[in-house]
Design a protein around this motif. Structure first.
Motif, short mmCIF file in Angstrom:
data_model
loop_
_atom_site.label_atom_id
_atom_site.label_comp_id
_atom_site.label_asym_id
_atom_site.label_seq_id
_atom_site.Cartn_x
_atom_site.Cartn_y
_atom_site.Cartn_z
N THR A 81 10.26 8.53 4.53
CA THR A 81 9.78 9.74 3.87
C THR A 81 8.81 9.38 2.76
OG1 THR A 81 11.90 10.84 4.29
CG2 THR A 81 10.49 11.82 2.61
N ASP A 82 7.69 10.10 2.69
CA ASP A 82 6.79 9.99 1.54
C ASP A 82 7.35 10.93 0.49
OD1 ASP A 82 4.82 10.29 -0.40
OD2 ASP A 82 3.17 10.48 1.03
N LYS A 83 8.10 10.39 -0.44
CA LYS A 83 8.78 11.23 -1.44
C LYS A 83 7.81 11.92 -2.38
CE LYS A 83 12.87 8.31 -1.48
NZ LYS A 83 13.87 7.69 -2.36
N PHE A 84 6.66 11.31 -2.66
CA PHE A 84 5.68 11.99 -3.52
C PHE A 84 5.25 13.29 -2.86
CE2 PHE A 84 5.44 7.83 -5.49
CZ PHE A 84 5.27 8.15 -6.82
N ALA A 85 4.94 13.26 -1.58
CA ALA A 85 4.52 14.47 -0.86
C ALA A 85 5.69 15.43 -0.67
CB ALA A 85 3.91 14.10 0.50
N GLU A 86 6.82 14.90 -0.23
CA GLU A 86 8.00 15.73 0.08
C GLU A 86 8.47 16.53 -1.14
OE1 GLU A 86 11.21 17.23 2.38
OE2 GLU A 86 9.48 16.08 3.05
N PHE A 87 8.44 15.90 -2.32
CA PHE A 87 8.98 16.56 -3.52
C PHE A 87 7.90 16.98 -4.50
CE2 PHE A 87 12.32 13.87 -1.74
CZ PHE A 87 13.22 14.87 -1.41
N LYS A 88 6.66 17.01 -4.02
CA LYS A 88 5.52 17.51 -4.80
C LYS A 88 5.42 16.83 -6.17
CE LYS A 88 5.47 21.96 -2.43
NZ LYS A 88 6.18 21.49 -1.28
N LEU A 89 5.45 15.49 -6.13
CA LEU A 89 5.26 14.68 -7.32
C LEU A 89 3.87 14.07 -7.26
CD1 LEU A 89 8.75 12.93 -7.36
CD2 LEU A 89 7.99 14.81 -8.84
N THR A 90 3.21 14.00 -8.40
CA THR A 90 1.83 13.53 -8.45
C THR A 90 1.76 12.08 -8.95
OG1 THR A 90 1.22 15.79 -9.05
CG2 THR A 90 -0.46 14.07 -9.35
N PRO A 91 1.31 11.15 -8.08
CA PRO A 91 1.15 9.77 -8.55
C PRO A 91 -0.14 9.62 -9.36
CG PRO A 91 0.56 9.92 -6.23
CD PRO A 91 1.01 11.30 -6.66
N GLY A 118 0.77 -1.23 0.00
CA GLY A 118 0.00 0.00 0.00
C GLY A 118 0.80 1.28 0.00
N LYS A 119 2.14 1.19 0.06
CA LYS A 119 2.97 2.39 0.11
C LYS A 119 3.68 2.62 -1.22
CE LYS A 119 6.60 4.79 2.55
NZ LYS A 119 7.48 4.87 3.69
N ALA A 120 3.41 3.79 -1.82
CA ALA A 120 4.08 4.18 -3.06
C ALA A 120 5.43 4.80 -2.71
CB ALA A 120 3.23 5.18 -3.84
N ASN A 121 6.41 4.53 -3.55
CA ASN A 121 7.74 5.10 -3.34
C ASN A 121 8.35 5.44 -4.70
OD1 ASN A 121 9.99 5.86 -1.68
ND2 ASN A 121 11.05 4.04 -2.39
N VAL A 122 9.32 6.32 -4.66
CA VAL A 122 10.05 6.70 -5.86
C VAL A 122 11.53 6.83 -5.51
CG1 VAL A 122 9.52 9.16 -5.49
CG2 VAL A 122 10.22 8.40 -7.74
N MET A 123 12.38 6.32 -6.39
CA MET A 123 13.83 6.46 -6.20
C MET A 123 14.46 6.95 -7.50
SD MET A 123 15.51 2.64 -6.50
CE MET A 123 17.05 3.26 -7.20
N THR A 124 15.58 7.61 -7.36
CA THR A 124 16.34 8.07 -8.51
C THR A 124 17.25 6.93 -8.96
OG1 THR A 124 16.28 10.31 -7.65
CG2 THR A 124 17.98 9.82 -9.29
N MET A 125 17.31 6.71 -10.27
CA MET A 125 18.12 5.61 -10.80
C MET A 125 18.78 6.03 -12.11
SD MET A 125 17.04 1.74 -11.84
CE MET A 125 16.12 2.23 -13.26
#
Length: 178
Positions: free
Chosen positions: A93-103, A29-36
């Protein structure tokens, strides 16, 4: 011509050609994003992409468990968010919220697309034989999205140690490839 030796740790910055990606996953249930930036094209059709995700990254466990992700290609305008996602752990950290990215909901995988990225590639893992040894996943792109508005944006390319190159002019040369 005189040549000079350079440290092996700098080889990556000379070989890397692909754009920096934002890899998104969803697990439990947790969305995440990483730089690659460690990825490579392996085949045209179906499109296969090989990528390395460190076993220390929060996204590694999500990839292993769900066998799916989205490769999102950001433009240079997202450089601050790209670096921020790369310097922050999704563990706390919720990176979507922290970096204002829209899922956005994907069609064929549970991982989210990132609205601000100009290309989104829904992927499923098709080969894990090199994961235990090298953290190398082989992904098949199962659906591809792009923002049709305007020319193709400039992309970021990691050269190592916080140094990035921005893709420049596009040229077309004669080719027998289709």
């Amino acid at each position: 011509m005189t040549k000079s030796e350079f440290p092996l740790g700098e080889v990556y910055g000379h070989l890397e050609t692909g754009p920096v990606l934002l890899l998104s996953t969803r697990h439990k249930g947790k969305a995440n994003v990483m730089t690659m930036s460690w990825h490579t094209m392996m085949e045209f059709e179906p499109p296969l992409v090989g990528c390395v995700v460190s076993g220390n990254d929060f996204s590694f466990q999500a990839l292993k468990a769900t066998k799916q992700c989205v490769l999102n290609i950001p433009s240079v305008e997202l450089a601050t968010q790209v670096v921020g996602c790369g310097n922050t752990s999704g563990l706390d950290t919720d990176k979507f919220a922290e970096f204002k990215l829209t899922p956005l909901a994907a069609d064929l995988v549970d991982a989210p697309l990132i609205a601000e990225c100009f290309v989104n590639l829904e992927c499923r893992i098709v080969d894990t034989r090199l994961v235990n040894r090298y953290n190398f996943f082989v992904l098949e792109v199962v659906k591809a999205w792009r923002n049709p508005a305007g020319p193709e944006p400039h992309t970021l390319h990691h050269r190592g140690n916080g140094v990035f190159m921005v893709a420049g002019e596009t040229i077309k040369l004669p080719s027998k490839m289709k």
